[in-house]
Scaffold this active site. Structure first.
Site: not given
Length: 265
Positions: A143, A156
């Site tokens: 990401s 995350y």
């Protein structure tokens, strides 16, 4: 070493980036192992699309919080495929909880799914590649939060930072075996994870992204397919941002934000 990939496994390939990647690898001539966690029909649909391109597809359920047992799924799929040349670690999750409110169980689920499970599956895939002696490609879908944090994404962000660092270490250690290890960092992509499954990203306005829109899952898949191909033979230890320029907006974001709404995520 000549590398001609014929087999691949893509985790979390029942939808979104995973499905697009599995199909892209099939189009590149690979038989593909498809995994799902909660959407079995989605995985079956991915497999049918792979077969429509003349390639074999095998399907298995994979829960990356089943540690260390989830690595056995990699072995089972590789056996059915007759080998493993490319492994794409794509399965992931998020929790959307701020640091002060983040319960340990939520932290553990996110980190296990995104990092610990990825580790054991990548390791098992790498062990098979080393034993086969034909080189290989290890690719992690991380990401933009591999390199930049986000409010409300403590677990995350930590897991994606960790996965990016893991891939760089793998690149150092496995280069002598002809195995490359790279990451792809998606920005905002129109997928179920961002509640945009049926959205045409070109119809969405994103003023804060230089290209002005979210990305399409196939735009991530195309970069993964390159990294899985013989053409990427001298690329390893790299993290490829595929984000429409989002990461370049740091100073502009800092100077142009006019309210404190960003503190709410």
């Amino acid at each position: 070493m000549s590398f001609e990939p014929k087999t691949a496994i893509v985790t979390g390939s029942d939808s979104g980036i995973g499905r697009a990647t599995a199909v892209a690898l099939a189009k590149a001539g690979m038989d593909v192992g498809v995994t799902w966690h909660s959407d079995q029909q989605g995985a079956r649909d991915t497999a049918e699309e792979i077969r429509s391109h003349g390639r074999n597809a095998v399907v298995a359920r994979l829960d990356t919080t089943d540690l260390p047992g989830c690595a056995d799924v990699v072995d089972a799929l590789a056996e059915q495929l007759g080998g493993l040349d490319v492994f794409v670690s794509n399965a992931g999750t998020g929790d959307g909880q701020k640091f002060l409110d983040l319960a340990y169980d939520a932290w553990r689920t996110t980190v296990d799914t995104n990092l610990s499970g990825a580790f054991v599956c990548l390791q098992r895939a790498a062990q098979r590649m080393v034993a086969a002696g034909n080189g290989g490609r290890l690719i992690a879908v991380t990401s933009v939060h591999e390199v930049q944090p986000r409010v409300g994404a403590a677990a995350y962000t930590a897991s994606k930072h960790g996965l990016g660092g893991l891939m760089k270490t793998i690149a150092l250690e496995l280069g002598s075996y002809g195995i490359t290890a790279n990451s792809v960092e998606p920005g905002e992509i129109a997928t179920p994870m961002t509640d945009q499954e049926d959205t045409d990203p070109r119809s969405e306005d994103r003023p804060g992204i230089p290209l002005g829109r979210p990305g399409d899952a196939r735009e991530i898949a195309d970069v993964v397919a390159f990294l899985a191909s013989p053409a990427s033979s001298y690329v390893t230890g790299a993290s490829w941002a595929v984000d429409g320029g989002m990461l370049q907006m740091g100073p502009q974001g800092g100077s142009h934000i006019t309210s404190s709404e960003w503190r709410e995520g």
